[in-house]
Design a protein around this motif. Structure first.
Motif, PDB file in Angstrom:
ATOM      1  N   CYS B  60       0.823  -1.092  -0.010  1.00 22.30           N
ATOM      2  CA  CYS B  60       0.061  -0.114  -0.347  1.00 22.30           C
ATOM      3  C   CYS B  60       0.791   1.174  -0.056  1.00 22.30           C
ATOM      4  O   CYS B  60       1.720   1.348   0.732  1.00 22.30           O
ATOM      5  CB  CYS B  60      -0.902  -0.149   1.168  1.00 22.30           C
ATOM      6  SG  CYS B  60      -1.945   1.246   1.487  1.00 22.30           S
ATOM      7  N   HIS B  62       0.358   4.073   1.117  1.00 21.02           N
ATOM      8  CA  HIS B  62       0.149   4.637   2.834  1.00 21.02           C
ATOM      9  C   HIS B  62       1.293   3.960   3.490  1.00 21.02           C
ATOM     10  O   HIS B  62       2.510   4.748   3.801  1.00 21.02           O
ATOM     11  CB  HIS B  62      -1.113   4.443   3.303  1.00 21.02           C
ATOM     12  CG  HIS B  62      -1.467   4.643   4.712  1.00 21.02           C
ATOM     13  ND1 HIS B  62      -2.059   4.360   5.498  1.00 21.02           N
ATOM     14  CD2 HIS B  62      -0.682   6.130   5.074  1.00 21.02           C
ATOM     15  CE1 HIS B  62      -1.889   4.865   6.661  1.00 21.02           C
ATOM     16  NE2 HIS B  62      -1.377   6.133   6.609  1.00 21.02           N
ATOM     17  N   LYS B  63       1.175   2.818   4.105  1.00 21.48           N
ATOM     18  CA  LYS B  63       2.422   2.363   5.130  1.00 21.48           C
ATOM     19  C   LYS B  63       2.600   0.984   4.644  1.00 21.48           C
ATOM     20  O   LYS B  63       2.812   0.038   5.731  1.00 21.48           O
ATOM     21  CB  LYS B  63       1.724   2.409   6.734  1.00 21.48           C
ATOM     22  CG  LYS B  63       1.694   3.860   6.812  1.00 21.48           C
ATOM     23  CD  LYS B  63       1.764   3.967   8.382  1.00 21.48           C
ATOM     24  CE  LYS B  63       2.014   5.542   8.774  1.00 21.48           C
ATOM     25  NZ  LYS B  63       1.572   5.592  10.179  1.00 21.48           N
ATOM     26  N   ALA B  64       2.623   0.593   3.519  1.00 13.32           N
ATOM     27  CA  ALA B  64       3.161  -0.810   2.877  1.00 13.32           C
ATOM     28  C   ALA B  64       2.164  -1.965   3.536  1.00 13.32           C
ATOM     29  O   ALA B  64       2.654  -3.021   3.429  1.00 13.32           O
ATOM     30  CB  ALA B  64       4.469  -0.988   3.449  1.00 13.32           C
ATOM     31  N   GLY B  65       0.697  -1.670   3.733  1.00 11.10           N
ATOM     32  CA  GLY B  65       0.031  -2.702   3.909  1.00 11.10           C
ATOM     33  C   GLY B  65      -0.112  -3.597   2.738  1.00 11.10           C
ATOM     34  O   GLY B  65       0.075  -3.359   1.814  1.00 11.10           O
ATOM     35  N   CYS B  79      -7.439  -1.365   1.560  1.00  9.88           N
ATOM     36  CA  CYS B  79      -6.304  -1.634   2.347  1.00  9.88           C
ATOM     37  C   CYS B  79      -6.715  -2.180   3.659  1.00  9.88           C
ATOM     38  O   CYS B  79      -7.573  -1.674   4.278  1.00  9.88           O
ATOM     39  CB  CYS B  79      -5.168  -0.824   2.394  1.00  9.88           C
ATOM     40  SG  CYS B  79      -3.677  -1.349   3.445  1.00  9.88           S
ATOM     41  N   LEU B  81      -5.033  -2.421   6.684  1.00  4.80           N
ATOM     42  CA  LEU B  81      -4.377  -1.782   7.534  1.00  4.80           C
ATOM     43  C   LEU B  81      -5.156  -0.466   7.931  1.00  4.80           C
ATOM     44  O   LEU B  81      -5.455  -0.342   9.091  1.00  4.80           O
ATOM     45  CB  LEU B  81      -3.029  -1.378   7.299  1.00  4.80           C
ATOM     46  CG  LEU B  81      -1.962  -2.750   7.307  1.00  4.80           C
ATOM     47  CD1 LEU B  81      -0.534  -2.392   7.687  1.00  4.80           C
ATOM     48  CD2 LEU B  81      -2.413  -3.776   8.224  1.00  4.80           C
ATOM     49  N   HIS B  82      -5.492   0.457   7.046  1.00  6.52           N
ATOM     50  CA  HIS B  82      -6.009   1.668   7.388  1.00  6.52           C
ATOM     51  C   HIS B  82      -7.032   2.107   6.339  1.00  6.52           C
ATOM     52  O   HIS B  82      -7.341   3.552   6.273  1.00  6.52           O
ATOM     53  CB  HIS B  82      -5.035   2.771   7.604  1.00  6.52           C
ATOM     54  CG  HIS B  82      -3.865   2.456   8.302  1.00  6.52           C
ATOM     55  ND1 HIS B  82      -2.629   2.045   7.739  1.00  6.52           N
ATOM     56  CD2 HIS B  82      -3.667   2.202   9.782  1.00  6.52           C
ATOM     57  CE1 HIS B  82      -1.840   1.665   8.605  1.00  6.52           C
ATOM     58  NE2 HIS B  82      -2.403   1.693   9.820  1.00  6.52           N
ATOM     59  N   ASN B  83      -7.588   1.327   5.421  1.00  4.65           N
ATOM     60  CA  ASN B  83      -8.824   1.357   4.704  1.00  4.65           C
ATOM     61  C   ASN B  83      -8.453   2.407   3.383  1.00  4.65           C
ATOM     62  O   ASN B  83      -9.394   3.042   3.043  1.00  4.65           O
ATOM     63  CB  ASN B  83      -9.934   1.723   5.397  1.00  4.65           C
ATOM     64  CG  ASN B  83     -10.340   0.815   6.643  1.00  4.65           C
ATOM     65  OD1 ASN B  83     -10.113  -0.389   6.396  1.00  4.65           O
ATOM     66  ND2 ASN B  83     -10.925   1.295   7.537  1.00  4.65           N
ATOM     67  N   TRP B  84      -7.362   2.513   2.830  1.00  6.75           N
ATOM     68  CA  TRP B  84      -7.169   3.412   1.686  1.00  6.75           C
ATOM     69  C   TRP B  84      -8.048   2.495   0.414  1.00  6.75           C
ATOM     70  O   TRP B  84      -7.775   1.338   0.980  1.00  6.75           O
ATOM     71  CB  TRP B  84      -5.840   3.586   1.658  1.00  6.75           C
ATOM     72  CG  TRP B  84      -5.022   4.720   2.145  1.00  6.75           C
ATOM     73  CD1 TRP B  84      -5.329   5.047   3.406  1.00  6.75           C
ATOM     74  CD2 TRP B  84      -3.813   5.472   1.716  1.00  6.75           C
ATOM     75  NE1 TRP B  84      -4.725   6.251   3.784  1.00  6.75           N
ATOM     76  CE2 TRP B  84      -3.724   6.331   2.787  1.00  6.75           C
ATOM     77  CE3 TRP B  84      -3.460   5.730   0.583  1.00  6.75           C
ATOM     78  CZ2 TRP B  84      -2.798   7.469   2.595  1.00  6.75           C
ATOM     79  CZ3 TRP B  84      -2.240   6.679   0.584  1.00  6.75           C
ATOM     80  CH2 TRP B  84      -2.046   7.383   1.585  1.00  6.75           C
TER      81      TRP B  84
HETATM   82  S1  FES Z   1      -1.111   0.803   4.703  1.00  7.88           S
HETATM   83 FE1  FES Z   1      -2.788   0.883   3.260  1.00  7.88          FE
HETATM   84  S2  FES Z   1      -3.964   2.077   4.290  1.00  7.88           S
HETATM   85 FE2  FES Z   1      -2.348   2.409   5.526  1.00  7.88          FE
END
Ligand code: FES
Ligand code: SRM
Ligand SMILES: Cc1cc2nc3c(=O)[nH]c(=O)nc-3n(C[C@H](O)[C@H](O)[C@H](O)COP(=O)(O)OP(=O)(O)OC[C@H]3O[C@@H](n4cnc5c(N)ncnc54)[C@H](O)[C@@H]3O)c2cc1C
Ligand code: SF4
Lengths: 816, 125
Positions: B60, B62-65, B79, B81-84
């Motif tokens: 991802c 964002h933070k590699a989810g 995603c 992890l944090h729903n992106w």
């Molecule tokens: S890592 Fe994918 S939304 Fe944060």
């Protein structure tokens, strides 16, 4: 020699009268005024801006001392007239002055209504009528303490807003269901309430004051429902009544006010009355516009000039709270012979309603956007026929020429026999009639009584608009939050339709309920999956692709993409064998972290996804099953050592906890469910902040529910006390099943309970043994399909694809 | 085929027009994803409700989810992890979020999935 004119009261009405009189016949009268208030004539209307600090007293004086001197008027400030002797033609003041008159004008205004409740005379209880009241409030506000304003009318709200501006914490108590109900319909009243609350003022409607509390000062207000609102200042703004006692004592004819004819003549020759104390043609007034009309007529009368006399007309109401635009005039009650046109712009907070009778405006309510107030007033006064501009009337003057009707107005414009619900053949008139006659206020009720929208549900929107038309702000369909952007339906609606239409797959739900997207989104799919699992436990095939990864793979994803593994440790009890198995697994798979959780068990963190089935296989050999640490389902049942060991234990809390956990594991719930059982009220298992908790006592088991200790902290509520462990289990299971069937996805028990009402839950679970048994049985049935250990299933090969990559590709080589 | 695999899976040949087989289309559940492990990192291969296939980086923005673990809806994935929400077609984050992941050309032939060797070669991982 000039005639002697005596005026009792020096308010806004006689002040204006004198201006006219001095203009018409200067010098005809020698004027003497007695005023109980120790001051000159000032603009009473502007007291609210003085209270709030927007202006001060000097700025609102109408006639300063110099004006009286210049006009040769004697003003007795602070003198109250206590008697009129109409035979001798004199008046007498409380300071012993007797004054003869040739003509007498009574303009004593109104007095505030003091509620006849105990404590109404305590220091700290004020009314809101004159400058003294304002000064007293300002003094109280210096303490920045709590104020209660009784009365949510014009005066009360202005007082509340002023006190709020002065830093007090203000609560408005209003007897009726909506604010300013005499000037506003329910919809505008609701918007007003919201606007007032947005200022940080609390509003409690349907609040019936029973008593004012306090030993030697005000301490609070007690309501009829027994609740107490603390206060250091209480302002009574519960209404006004014409101040007619003096006239009545003198033998003048008095009804609500002092009876006068169209020329303001009382029943006694040479005595006139005007202002709020007077009653003309059956009306008394509380706003200055008509009083100023009276002032003109009275001045002409005193000047001996013939006029047509005073004619009644409605006065628009406006609220002087800056930032709140509100306008109302005339009659806005619903009625058989009336029609209405409504315009709402929810985003802009605008509401407009015009009430018509025989194509003529009889009332108008505007909220949020009031610039057309005057225009509507004009049309109303002229009794103009608006049939021609009916379509665009509501949009105001600027739109005369034609714009499209809003949907709401379109529904309002539908004829009574228009069919709303095709399935059940229900007309508009039948629906609105039932709402009015039976006092229906929820969609559920309308369905039950009329059948409208009770089948396919596609006319729900229309029915809701009709409810809004009839009920105004009491019914607010916007409050129904859509489940997500893929649908306009709310959770409850979706749950109802799944049952009503026997929808048994996600695609059936999306098709039948007209989802706007092809296959939903990450919000609605897990919700629908839960609802279907819950409603059709034996028929629905769980859709793993609609589950969040944790529930799909039965482990908790971590920030680096690895997983954590939390086996069940029933009731928090473990053994050497179990601990050894955990130790072995941790070493074998080189699991980086082992941690004791807040839920009385052990968490192994940092497991690679590929290793999960092997880890579970090892744990399974020692008898471990999944702890569902990832689930919207039963998590843990924490226990304390209870009678097994503890010197205070009253019951086998550990045993009961384990029994509950073994009975209920595997069940899916709207949000996670955490429980605890403590062996005595010392509560070492922290049962009173759980979704469901038990406190064991000597006489049995006290069942608690609706606690929380995560994002919100909330102590539990007591469901009830039962005698035996079996009963405790039955009640807890029934409670959870009720929640499973009614809860909205991701709604914890405490939120669900707040929504449906604690008493309703107690009634069904504690009070209705048949209901309880039925809930219990449905839970037991669904457990037949839920209690299969997901780890064992995966070890046996289920969903193998989840845990292995589909391909591994080696290093590139150059093509030949 | 020339070249040696670093492990048991298929190796890949660079050069224009080369495709590498990664398995059967039916290995991926509808509205689901599987991973392909490569020396540069993981690739997530998605199958939508309409049986369309997409391959994107499994990381991802964002933070590699791990995007392969998310919920698939329409032609996007949320995603875990944090729903992106990431578009499978463009690799771009949807809505207010900003960021993107690399995409890889795929083709399906007789029920088998192939990933573009050229795209892989151009990927730094
Ligand atoms: S890592 Fe994918 S939304 Fe944060
Ligand atoms: C492991 C644990 C912390 C610990 O190391 O002790 C933990 C870990 C997580 N908690 Fe928790 N919570 C843990 C006990 C608690 C407790 C205490 C308890 O259960 O007594 C609470 C407060 C009680 C409550 O729920 O009311 C708690 C309140 C939350 C919340 C807030 C929930 C809420 O509705 O307010 C979340 C967020 C959520 O669920 O959306 C959360 C979410 C999480 C998640 C699942 C975050 C996530 O989505 O990834 C963490 C997962 C870690 C993992 O993979 O194991 N965790 N969490 C505890 C596991 C208990 C267990 O054995 O199952
Ligand atoms: C806070 C507040 C806000 C208001 N806002 C608005 C508004 O926005 N718009 C609007 O149109 N109206 C408003 N009003 C109402 C308006 O102020 C009154 O309608 C108007 O002032 C009434 O005038 P009046 O002359 O009849 O009586 P008052 O102005 O009440 O004057 C009566 C006077 O008579 C005196 N008196 C009474 N008995 C005796 C006696 N026995 N002997 C001697 N003197 C006596 C009293 O002390 C008082 O000073 C508001 C009123 C208040 C209190
Ligand atoms: S409190 Fe819970 S959710 Fe927050 S970091 Fe700790 S384990 Fe994670």
């Amino acid at each position: 020699m000039a005639e002697k004119l005596v005026i009792i009261g020096n308010g806004m009405a006689p002040g204006r009268m004198l201006e006219h009189l001095l203009e018409e016949t200067p010098g005809r009268y020698r004027v003497t005024i007695f005023n109980a208030e120790p001051r000159v004539n000032y603009d009473r209307i502007m007291l609210s801006p003085v209270l709030s600090g927007e202006t001060d007293y000097e700025q609102i004086i109408i006639h300063g001392d110099g004006w009286y001197i210049k006009n040769g008027i004697t003003l007795y400030k602070g003198h109250r007239i206590v008697a009129i002797d109409k035979a001798a033609k004199t008046v007498r003041s409380d300071r012993g002055i007797t004054e003869p008159y040739d003509k007498l004008v009574i303009a004593t205004g109104s007095v505030p209504v003091i509620l006849p409740v105990p404590g109404n005379n305590l220091p700290g209880v004020l009314t809101y009528r004159d400058l003294d009241d304002v000064n007293a409030m300002l003094l109280a506000a210096q303490s920045r303490a709590k104020a209660v304003v009784i009365g949510g009318g014009l005066l009360g709200l202005e007082a509340a807003s002023g006190l709020n501006a002065r830093g007090m914490e203000v609560t408005v108590l209003h007897l009726m269901p909506t604010l300013m109900e005499r000037q506003l319909d329910a919809a505008a009243g609701y918007l007003l309430e919201r606007a007032i609350e947005q200022r940080g003022i609390k509003v409690r409607t349907k609040a019936n004051t029973r008593a004012i509390l306090g030993a030697d000062r005000v301490e609070g207000v007690v309501l009829a429902d027994g609740s107490v609102v603390p206060a250091t200042l209480v302002v009574m703004a519960a209404g006004i009544k014409p101040n007619a006692e003096l006239a009545k004592d003198a033998g003048l004819h008095v009804n609500r006010g002092i009876l006068v004819d169209a020329h303001l003549q009382t029943s006694e020759a040479d005595i006139l009355a005007l202002g709020e104390c007077a009653e003309v043609g059956g009306h008394v007034y509380g706003l200055v516009a008509p009083l100023y009309e009276m002032a003109k007529v009275a001045a002409a009368n005193l000047a001996g000039r013939e006029t047509a006399g005073f004619v009644h007309s409605d006065t628009p109401t406006k609220l002087k709270v800056s930032g709140i635009d509100l306008f109302s005039i005339g009659d806005f009650a619903d009625g058989e012979d009336r029609e209405e046109i409504v315009l709402r712009d929810a985003a802009a907070g605008v509401y407009k309603r015009v009430i018509l009778k025989d194509n003529r405006i009889i009332g108008t309510v505007l909220f949020g956007e009031t610039s057309d107030g005057a225009w509507f007033t004009g049309l109303k006064r002229k009794a103009a026929n608006v049939a021609e501009m009916r379509e665009s009337l509501i949009f105001g003057q600027a739109y005369q020429g034609g714009a499209a009707l809003s949907p709401m107005a379109a529904v309002a414009a539908l004829a009574d026999d228009a069919e709303i619900c095709g399935c059940n053949g229900v007309s508009k008139g039948k629906i609105t009639g039932a709402i009015r006659a039976k006092g229906l206020s929820s969609l559920e009720d309308v369905r039950a009584h009329t059948k409208a929208s009770a089948s396919c549900g596609s006319c729900t929107g229309l029915v809701e608009q009709l409810m809004t038309l009839v009920l105004g702000g009491q019914y607010n369909p916007a409050a129904v939050q859509p489940l997500c952007g893929c649908t306009a339906l709310g959770h409850d609606e979706v749950r109802r339709l799944i049952k009503a239409k026997s929808l048994k797959t996600i695609s059936a739900v999306m098709q039948e309920l007209e989802w706007k997207t092809s296959c939903g989104c990450a919000k609605c799919r897990p919700a629908l999956n839960y609802y279907l699992v819950c409603d059709w436990p034996d028929e629905y095939a769980d859709d793993y692709q609609s589950r969040f990864v944790n529930e799909r793979v039965h482990a908790n994803i971590q920030k680096d993409g690895t997983y954590s593994v939390v086996p069940r440790m029933w009731g928090g009890v473990t053994s050497a064998k179990e601990l050894r198995a955990i130790a072995d697994v941790v070493e074998k798979f080189e699991i980086p972290t082992v941690k004791v959780t807040g839920g009385q068990r052990i968490d192994m963190l940092g497991v690679r996804k590929e290793d999960l089935p092997a880890v579970w296989a090892e744990l399974g050999k020692a008898g471990f099953v999944s702890g569902y640490a990832y689930a919207k389902g039963l998590r843990t049942v924490k226990t304390c050592v209870g009678t097994d060991w503890c010197r205070f234990g009253t019951q086998d809390s550990t045993g009961l906890g384990i029994r509950i956990e073994k009975f209920m594991w595997g069940s899916w719930t709207p949000a996670k469910v955490k429980m605890a059982v403590s062996g005595c009220p010392r509560n070492c298992a922290e049962a009173t902040c759980k979704d469901v908790g038990v406190i064991c006592v000597d006489s049995g088991y006290e069942i608690h529910f609706a606690g929380a200790a995560g994002l919100d902290i909330k102590g539990t509520e007591v469901l009830g006390v039962v005698k035996t462990e079996d009963e405790a289990l039955e009640h807890i299971v029934a409670l959870v099943e009720m929640y499973r069937e009614q809860g909205r996805y991701l709604e914890r028990i405490y939120k669900w309970a707040r929504r449906v009402g604690l008493d309703e839950i107690r009634r069904q679970i504690m009070g209705d043994s048949e209901k309880r048994k039925a809930y219990f049985d449905r839970f037991v049935f669904s457990q037949r399909f839920a209690q299969a250990d997901p780890w064992a299933e995966r070890v046996a090969g289920k969903d193998e694809h989840e845990f292995q990559p589909m391909a591994e590709i080696g290093l590139p080589v150059a093509a030949a | 085929m020339t070249g040696v695999a670093a492990n048991d899976g298929p190796t890949w040949e660079t050069g224009p027009g080369r495709w590498i087989g990664i398995g059967s289309a039916n290995d991926i559940p509808r509205r689901g994803a599987r991973c392909v492990v490569t020396p540069q990192g993981r690739i997530a291969v998605f199958r939508t409700i309409e049986n369309r296939y997409f391959a994107i980086e499994d990381r991802c923005p964002h933070k590699a989810g791990p995007l392969s673990q998310g919920i698939v809806h329409g032609r996007a994935v949320t995603c875990p992890l944090h729903n992106w929400v990431i578009s499978l077609e463009s690799g771009e984050a949807e809505g207010a979020d900003e960021g993107s992941v690399g995409t890889f050309a795929l083709k399906v032939e007789e029920g088998q999935l192939f990933i573009s060797a050229e795209a892989l070669a151009g990927w730094a991982g």
